[in-house]
Write a protein that holds these residues in place. Structure first.
Motif, mmCIF file in Angstrom:
data_model
loop_
_atom_site.group_PDB
_atom_site.id
_atom_site.type_symbol
_atom_site.label_atom_id
_atom_site.label_comp_id
_atom_site.label_asym_id
_atom_site.label_seq_id
_atom_site.Cartn_x
_atom_site.Cartn_y
_atom_site.Cartn_z
ATOM 1 N N CYS A 25 1.016 -1.215 0.496
ATOM 2 C CA CYS A 25 0.019 0.186 0.554
ATOM 3 C C CYS A 25 0.855 1.276 0.106
ATOM 4 O O CYS A 25 -0.185 2.185 -0.490
ATOM 5 C CB CYS A 25 -1.134 0.221 1.074
ATOM 6 S SG CYS A 25 -0.344 0.576 2.514
ATOM 7 N N ARG A 26 1.953 1.350 0.155
ATOM 8 C CA ARG A 26 3.243 2.375 0.008
ATOM 9 C C ARG A 26 3.064 2.696 -1.326
ATOM 10 O O ARG A 26 3.970 3.722 -1.657
ATOM 11 C CB ARG A 26 4.262 1.857 1.120
ATOM 12 C CG ARG A 26 4.733 1.588 2.365
ATOM 13 C CD ARG A 26 5.278 1.061 2.969
ATOM 14 N NE ARG A 26 5.299 1.264 4.288
ATOM 15 C CZ ARG A 26 4.934 1.842 5.671
ATOM 16 N NH1 ARG A 26 5.549 3.156 5.263
ATOM 17 N NH2 ARG A 26 5.835 1.593 6.309
ATOM 18 N N SER A 27 3.645 1.575 -2.666
ATOM 19 C CA SER A 27 3.394 1.942 -3.510
ATOM 20 C C SER A 27 2.703 2.040 -4.055
ATOM 21 O O SER A 27 2.096 3.065 -5.599
ATOM 22 C CB SER A 27 4.063 0.342 -4.107
ATOM 23 O OG SER A 27 4.880 0.189 -3.270
ATOM 24 N N MET A 386 2.135 -2.582 -10.854
ATOM 25 C CA MET A 386 2.652 -3.689 -11.624
ATOM 26 C C MET A 386 4.151 -3.839 -10.457
ATOM 27 O O MET A 386 4.029 -2.493 -9.551
ATOM 28 C CB MET A 386 3.373 -3.168 -12.698
ATOM 29 C CG MET A 386 3.929 -2.318 -13.109
ATOM 30 S SD MET A 386 4.212 -2.562 -15.138
ATOM 31 C CE MET A 386 5.617 -3.317 -14.754
ATOM 32 N N GLU A 387 4.893 -4.614 -9.928
ATOM 33 C CA GLU A 387 5.267 -4.173 -8.422
ATOM 34 C C GLU A 387 7.066 -5.224 -9.278
ATOM 35 O O GLU A 387 7.254 -5.214 -10.980
ATOM 36 C CB GLU A 387 5.351 -5.810 -8.476
ATOM 37 C CG GLU A 387 5.175 -6.884 -8.293
ATOM 38 C CD GLU A 387 5.978 -7.796 -6.976
ATOM 39 O OE1 GLU A 387 4.982 -7.772 -5.783
ATOM 40 O OE2 GLU A 387 5.540 -8.722 -6.823
ATOM 41 N N THR A 388 8.233 -4.851 -8.634
ATOM 42 C CA THR A 388 9.274 -4.952 -8.870
ATOM 43 C C THR A 388 10.154 -6.192 -8.118
ATOM 44 O O THR A 388 8.620 -6.665 -7.131
ATOM 45 C CB THR A 388 10.442 -3.818 -8.561
ATOM 46 O OG1 THR A 388 10.525 -3.745 -6.704
ATOM 47 C CG2 THR A 388 9.928 -2.560 -8.972
ATOM 48 N N SER A 389 11.329 -6.923 -8.110
ATOM 49 C CA SER A 389 11.525 -7.972 -7.515
ATOM 50 C C SER A 389 12.556 -8.263 -8.220
ATOM 51 O O SER A 389 13.400 -6.990 -8.722
ATOM 52 C CB SER A 389 10.783 -8.937 -8.304
ATOM 53 O OG SER A 389 11.454 -9.236 -9.888
ATOM 54 N N GLY A 390 13.364 -8.730 -7.426
ATOM 55 C CA GLY A 390 15.249 -8.747 -7.786
ATOM 56 C C GLY A 390 15.782 -8.137 -6.541
ATOM 57 O O GLY A 390 14.984 -7.865 -5.237
ATOM 58 N N PRO A 391 16.836 -9.019 -5.464
ATOM 59 C CA PRO A 391 17.709 -8.017 -4.671
ATOM 60 C C PRO A 391 18.224 -6.970 -4.445
ATOM 61 O O PRO A 391 18.050 -6.114 -3.251
ATOM 62 C CB PRO A 391 19.090 -9.053 -4.462
ATOM 63 C CG PRO A 391 18.909 -9.195 -6.130
ATOM 64 C CD PRO A 391 17.605 -9.359 -6.452
ATOM 65 N N VAL A 395 14.214 -5.280 -10.499
ATOM 66 C CA VAL A 395 13.474 -5.879 -12.159
ATOM 67 C C VAL A 395 11.783 -5.418 -12.233
ATOM 68 O O VAL A 395 11.457 -5.402 -10.884
ATOM 69 C CB VAL A 395 13.271 -7.559 -12.398
ATOM 70 C CG1 VAL A 395 12.418 -8.303 -13.313
ATOM 71 C CG2 VAL A 395 14.510 -7.803 -12.230
ATOM 72 N N ALA A 396 11.734 -4.636 -12.883
ATOM 73 C CA ALA A 396 10.047 -4.131 -13.134
ATOM 74 C C ALA A 396 9.375 -5.734 -13.622
ATOM 75 O O ALA A 396 9.014 -5.804 -14.896
ATOM 76 C CB ALA A 396 10.345 -3.598 -14.085
#
Length: 430
Positions: A25-27, A386-391, A395-396
């Motif tokens: 919810c912050r994004s 959409m979200e990001t991933s990766g350390p 990554v979008a």
């Protein structure tokens, strides 16, 4: 595409009352109030296209009508909702359909365990039974892996931020490099085999190897079929159990029901959750080869392992897999996504975008820190979730419901393309 112009609802209640641990919810800074398939609406009527799908828990979309109809019928007939692990008609129907639609056509023989309602429950039970059966305690896991947020699952998770949240030492795991970690010329299975063969390596023979065929939270790293088969062969040669965590990648996310369907892999243990519940309802499965099912009654349990509403929804969702039509539709959509991402990367080479993932979980990795987050924010401002991933959140990632309408998929991809164009223009202006 234009930025949304309607005012967004206030986040005051959530900022005042909800724990600081809240993240999404912050994004996605609005209050959602309605959802249908791949669309969400907030309280003020702003419409959003959903390329997030509940982090993979909504493969069949929001409020899927055919699944909802089964749930409503069941509730109106006073069907059992909570049953621990007692036998119910809803569980019987699910087990029968899972066997007929999923296991038998693939020539798979698994006992089905209901470990609790979440993915980490499935992983914890898999780790426990592997240790019990083998009498060994170590589990080999991989760089950038993500397997859950409870202590056992965190011990085999690579992300340092999430591991630190445990507050205690995480043990009984050894990390190995995932496929491609050292680049395309290094066979990391051979690397691991060398360590296991060397009595001076300090690496003990493990109880199990746990892996994701595609690392979702780890940055959309996809293992090759050859690597997976080599890993399976190594495990077989040394009496190591192979656990595949298919929590996010299962139920069609990569194109087939299991993410390993096209690899010839036959894991000893498979973890499923998220979309196995069909309607976003909590449910998890731990699939065990019959000779591994060595539990004593009640040795692993959980109050909510008998979520009968999830059994009803899951049984209906499995009907999508009764023939090959759904898989073919996913394949066509996956090609649409890949082509669109390739066009975006080609149009903006200055952003150094690298396409990753497969099926309906793909994305673009960026070399510059913060770029993926800025892209997702720009997309959200235009009505795309959409979200990001990766350390490093590099990554979008896009993972819409598998049932998304073709036109809406194209529209969402166009919004993403517009957001990338904005980023490129900003980069040129700096």
């Amino acid at each position: 595409m234009k930025t949304l112009t309607l005012e967004k609802p206030s986040m005051h209640v959530f900022e005042e009352m909800e724990s600081e641990v809240r993240s999404y919810c912050r994004s996605f800074t609005t209050v959602f109030d309605k959802a249908k398939n791949a669309r969400l609406w907030d309280k003020n009527g702003n419409a959003y296209i959903d390329f997030f799908a509940g982090a993979g828990a909504l493969n069949y979309g929001h409020n899927n009508e055919r699944i909802r109809g089964k749930l409503l019928d069941y509730m109106l007939k006073d069907g059992v909702t909570h049953s621990l692990d007692m036998a119910t008609g809803a569980k019987e129907r699910f087990l029968t359909r899972f066997n007929d639609v999923i296991l038998k056509p693939r020539g798979l023989s698994y006992k089905v365990m209901f470990p609790g309602p979440t993915g980490t429950n499935a992983v914890e039970s898999a780790l426990k039974i592997a240790r019990k059966v083998t009498g060994r305690s170590t589990v080999i896991c991989f760089t950038n892996a993500f397997h859950g947020m409870s202590l056992g699952s965190l011990a085999v998770t690579g992300n340092s931020f999430k591991r630190k949240g445990a507050g205690v030492e995480l043990s009984h795991s050894v990390f190995m490099p995932y496929d491609g970690y050292f680049g395309p010329d290094v066979d990391t299975v051979k690397y691991m085999e060398k360590l296991l063969d060397d009595p001076g390596s300090g690496v003990d023979l493990p109880a199990a190897v746990i892996l994701e065929t595609v690392q979702g939270e780890g940055g959309l790293n996809a293992a090759s079929p050859a690597w997976l088969k080599s890993m399976e062969a190594l495990c077989r040669s040394k009496g190591i159990l192979l656990i595949v965590d298919d929590v996010q990648m299962g139920c069609g996310r990569t194109g087939s029901f299991f993410s390993f369907d096209d690899t010839g892999l036959e894991p000893d243990i498979v973890c499923l959750s998220k979309s196995i519940g069909g309607y976003g309802l909590p449910m998890a499965l731990t699939l065990l080869k019959p000779d591994i099912d060595q539990w004593s009654p009640g040795e692993h349990n959980g109050t909510f392992r008998g979520n009968n509403l999830a059994f009803v929804a899951a049984a209906e969702a499995l009907q999508y897999w009764a023939n090959d039509e759904f898989r073919k539709a996913i394949e066509l959509k996956s090609r649409t996504v890949r082509a669109a991402l390739e066009r975006m990367a080609a149009r903006h080479p200055e952003l150094q975008g690298e396409i990753r993932g497969r099926g309906m979980i793909q994305g673009i990795a960026f070399a510059e820190d913060g770029l993926a987050e800025r892209l997702c924010q720009a997309a959200f401002d235009k009505g795309l979730i959409m979200e990001t991933s990766g350390p490093r959140s590099e990554v979008a990632k896009l993972m819409p419901p598998l049932t998304i309408e073709d036109g809406l998929l194209e529209q969402g991809l166009q919004i993403m393309a517009e957001a990338m164009k904005e980023l490129a223009e900003q980069a040129q202006g700096q």
